[in-house]
Scaffold this motif. Sequence first.
Motif, PDB file in Angstrom:
ATOM      1  N   GLU A 132      18.955  -7.782  -0.816  1.00 11.35           N
ATOM      2  CA  GLU A 132      18.270  -8.030   0.054  1.00 11.35           C
ATOM      3  C   GLU A 132      17.017  -6.512   0.837  1.00 11.35           C
ATOM      4  N   ALA A 133      17.828  -5.584   0.236  1.00 13.46           N
ATOM      5  CA  ALA A 133      17.814  -4.078   1.158  1.00 13.46           C
ATOM      6  C   ALA A 133      16.614  -3.595  -0.088  1.00 13.46           C
ATOM      7  N   TRP A 134      16.823  -4.229  -2.051  1.00 18.07           N
ATOM      8  CA  TRP A 134      15.485  -3.320  -2.389  1.00 18.07           C
ATOM      9  C   TRP A 134      14.832  -3.964  -2.725  1.00 18.07           C
ATOM     10  N   LEU A 135      14.507  -5.456  -3.235  1.00 20.69           N
ATOM     11  CA  LEU A 135      14.149  -6.671  -2.925  1.00 20.69           C
ATOM     12  C   LEU A 135      12.428  -6.133  -2.585  1.00 20.69           C
ATOM     13  N   PRO A 136      12.310  -6.175  -0.880  1.00 17.50           N
ATOM     14  CA  PRO A 136      11.334  -5.721  -0.874  1.00 17.50           C
ATOM     15  C   PRO A 136       9.901  -4.478  -1.209  1.00 17.50           C
ATOM     16  N   LEU A 137      11.468  -3.531  -2.325  1.00 19.81           N
ATOM     17  CA  LEU A 137      10.767  -2.276  -1.853  1.00 19.81           C
ATOM     18  C   LEU A 137      10.399  -2.407  -3.744  1.00 19.81           C
ATOM     19  N   ALA A 138      11.056  -2.877  -4.469  1.00 25.46           N
ATOM     20  CA  ALA A 138      10.231  -3.742  -5.837  1.00 25.46           C
ATOM     21  C   ALA A 138       9.397  -4.313  -5.544  1.00 25.46           C
ATOM     22  N   GLY A 139       9.078  -5.188  -4.691  1.00 23.82           N
ATOM     23  CA  GLY A 139       8.037  -5.915  -5.032  1.00 23.82           C
ATOM     24  C   GLY A 139       6.375  -5.335  -4.467  1.00 23.82           C
ATOM     25  N   ALA A 140       7.229  -4.073  -3.845  1.00 18.48           N
ATOM     26  CA  ALA A 140       6.261  -3.300  -3.370  1.00 18.48           C
ATOM     27  C   ALA A 140       5.670  -2.395  -4.158  1.00 18.48           C
ATOM     28  N   GLY A 141       7.413  -1.664  -5.124  1.00 19.52           N
ATOM     29  CA  GLY A 141       7.188  -0.914  -6.154  1.00 19.52           C
ATOM     30  C   GLY A 141       5.797  -1.924  -7.415  1.00 19.52           C
ATOM     31  N   LEU A 142       5.869  -3.039  -7.957  1.00 19.30           N
ATOM     32  CA  LEU A 142       5.397  -3.684  -9.007  1.00 19.30           C
ATOM     33  C   LEU A 142       3.548  -3.764  -7.996  1.00 19.30           C
ATOM     34  N   ALA A 143       3.425  -3.881  -6.927  1.00 17.18           N
ATOM     35  CA  ALA A 143       2.305  -4.101  -6.735  1.00 17.18           C
ATOM     36  C   ALA A 143       1.548  -3.045  -6.569  1.00 17.18           C
ATOM     37  N   TRP A 144       2.255  -1.868  -6.414  1.00 17.99           N
ATOM     38  CA  TRP A 144       1.247  -0.411  -6.546  1.00 17.99           C
ATOM     39  C   TRP A 144       1.531  -0.255  -7.755  1.00 17.99           C
ATOM     40  N   MET A 145       2.568  -0.557  -9.324  1.00 21.00           N
ATOM     41  CA  MET A 145       2.014  -0.171 -10.747  1.00 21.00           C
ATOM     42  C   MET A 145       1.369  -1.368 -11.000  1.00 21.00           C
ATOM     43  N   ALA A 146       1.020  -2.185 -10.349  1.00 24.27           N
ATOM     44  CA  ALA A 146      -0.120  -3.035 -10.678  1.00 24.27           C
ATOM     45  C   ALA A 146      -1.963  -2.518 -10.196  1.00 24.27           C
ATOM     46  N   TRP A 147      -1.578  -2.155  -9.352  1.00 27.76           N
ATOM     47  CA  TRP A 147      -2.964  -1.522  -8.857  1.00 27.76           C
ATOM     48  C   TRP A 147      -3.361  -0.389  -9.518  1.00 27.76           C
ATOM     49  N   ALA A 148      -2.357   0.541 -10.388  1.00 28.39           N
ATOM     50  CA  ALA A 148      -2.135   1.769 -11.051  1.00 28.39           C
ATOM     51  C   ALA A 148      -3.212   1.583 -11.942  1.00 28.39           C
ATOM     52  N   ALA A 149      -2.584   0.502 -12.693  1.00 23.13           N
ATOM     53  CA  ALA A 149      -2.587  -0.108 -13.511  1.00 23.13           C
ATOM     54  C   ALA A 149      -4.295  -0.536 -13.809  1.00 23.13           C
ATOM     55  N   ARG A 150      -4.567  -1.494 -12.378  1.00 20.88           N
ATOM     56  CA  ARG A 150      -6.105  -1.995 -13.017  1.00 20.88           C
ATOM     57  C   ARG A 150      -6.888  -0.494 -12.378  1.00 20.88           C
ATOM     58  N   SER A 151      -6.275   0.557 -11.921  1.00 24.35           N
ATOM     59  CA  SER A 151      -8.037   1.404 -11.496  1.00 24.35           C
ATOM     60  C   SER A 151      -7.712   2.870 -11.602  1.00 24.35           C
ATOM     61  N   GLU A 152      -6.712   2.413 -13.648  1.00 17.54           N
ATOM     62  CA  GLU A 152      -6.884   3.536 -14.295  1.00 17.54           C
ATOM     63  C   GLU A 152      -7.696   3.056 -15.425  1.00 17.54           C
ATOM     64  N   ARG A 153      -8.051   1.570 -16.205  1.00 22.00           N
ATOM     65  CA  ARG A 153      -8.543   1.493 -16.840  1.00 22.00           C
ATOM     66  C   ARG A 153     -10.065   1.262 -15.983  1.00 22.00           C
ATOM     67  N   GLN A 154      -9.809   1.358 -14.767  1.00 23.06           N
ATOM     68  CA  GLN A 154     -11.602   0.794 -14.068  1.00 23.06           C
ATOM     69  C   GLN A 154     -12.036   2.235 -13.856  1.00 23.06           C
TER      70      GLN A 154
END
Length: 149
Positions: A45-67
């Motif tokens: 319960e402590a790390w799952l929200p952070l993991a979601g935020a980390g995955l969202a950041w990685m998706a944004w980073a991959a998209r911004s790098e490709r664009q």
Amino acid sequence: MSGLRDAPSVSYPVGRSRFWATVLTALALAVVLTGAWMASTVPPEAWLPLAGAGLAWMAWAARSERQQPTGLLRFSGSTGRGGTWRWALDGTDEGLALQAVEAAVDLQNRMLLRLKGSSGVPAWVWVERVDAPVDWLALRRAVTSDRPG
């Protein structure tokens, strides 16, 4: 000092930055390793929200790098201060007039440039010496000569 102010005309290619891709990859690896460490030491319960935020950041980073925008940055210099900047997305057309080009980060062999157009919304591009080594110093002089003050 006058050599910095007398910037020649230059055209410089802008492409996807290997440096920026490496930075984002290193940060993504840090996110994954931190997530793995948290998963093994902290209740879910402590790390799952952070993991979601980390995955969202990685998706944004991959998209911004490709664009990342690619094209040709042109400076038409003049003796002394001043000159005009243009940004051509496909590198073949006349390009859009820019109000200013500023170095936000200068790492000597690569720069993060802020391109200010008429829309007021800046575009950010990385330029790297390796993309056009012969024109690198001319580009640096152009960016420096266009600096206010």
